[in-house]
Write a protein that holds these residues in place. Structure first.
Motif, mmCIF file in Angstrom:
data_model
loop_
_atom_site.group_PDB
_atom_site.id
_atom_site.type_symbol
_atom_site.label_atom_id
_atom_site.label_comp_id
_atom_site.label_asym_id
_atom_site.label_seq_id
_atom_site.Cartn_x
_atom_site.Cartn_y
_atom_site.Cartn_z
ATOM 1 N N VAL A 51 0.859 -1.202 0.130
ATOM 2 C CA VAL A 51 0.042 -0.135 0.071
ATOM 3 C C VAL A 51 0.840 1.224 0.101
ATOM 4 O O VAL A 51 0.624 2.243 -0.753
ATOM 5 N N VAL A 52 2.009 1.051 0.588
ATOM 6 C CA VAL A 52 2.922 2.347 0.857
ATOM 7 C C VAL A 52 3.496 2.526 -0.740
ATOM 8 O O VAL A 52 3.477 3.694 -1.189
ATOM 9 N N GLU A 53 3.969 1.353 -1.196
ATOM 10 C CA GLU A 53 4.415 1.635 -2.552
ATOM 11 C C GLU A 53 3.265 2.227 -3.530
ATOM 12 O O GLU A 53 3.909 2.970 -4.496
ATOM 13 N N ALA A 54 2.041 1.715 -3.623
ATOM 14 C CA ALA A 54 0.961 2.303 -4.191
ATOM 15 C C ALA A 54 0.738 3.882 -3.960
ATOM 16 O O ALA A 54 0.605 4.645 -5.010
ATOM 17 N N ALA A 55 0.856 4.082 -2.785
ATOM 18 C CA ALA A 55 0.826 5.438 -2.442
ATOM 19 C C ALA A 55 1.778 6.257 -2.956
ATOM 20 O O ALA A 55 1.681 7.527 -3.583
#
Length: 92
Positions: free
Chosen positions: A16-20
Motif C-alpha cells: 500500500v505504501v508503494e501504491a501511495a
C-alpha cells in the motif's frame, strides 16, 4: 513497557505504501493521501505511513498537519534520523 517500540510492517502494508508513492509520483496527491490515511486508520502505529503522509502534506503547503504526522511517526520510529530531519526542515 516501551510504547514507542517500532513494530513490524507487513508485506501488505508495504504494498500500500508503494501504491501511495506511485500515486504521488503520478501527481495523484489525493489518492496517495487516501492510501496513507487508510493505513494509519488500520493501525495508528505505522510510522512509515505517518512520515510519508507528512512529506505529502509538507509538499502541499499543509505544514501544521505535516508537523503533527512527523511527530506521530517519531513516536513509533524514535531512532529515525530522516524523520527528525524532515520535522526540523518543516519547522524552519
Amino acid at each position: 513497557m516501551n510504547l514507542s517500540r517500532p513494530r513490524h510492517v507487513s508485506n501488505a502494508e508495504l504494498q500500500v505504501v508503494e501504491a501511495a508513492l506511485h500515486a504521488q509520483e503520478q501527481g495523484d496527491l489525493a489518492g496517495a493521501e487516501r492510501l496513507y490515511r487508510a493505513l494509519i486508520e488500520s493501525d495508528h502505529r505505522n510510522g512509515i505511513a505517518h512520515n510519508n503522509l507528512a512529506n505529502l502534506l509538507r509538499t502541499s503547503g499543509r505544514f501544521a498537519d505535516a508537523v503533527d504526522h512527523y511527530r506521530r511517526a517519531l513516536e513509533w520510529m524514535p531512532d529515525s534520523a530522516q524523520i527528525r530531519a524532515n520535522l526540523a526542515d518543516t519547522l524552519e
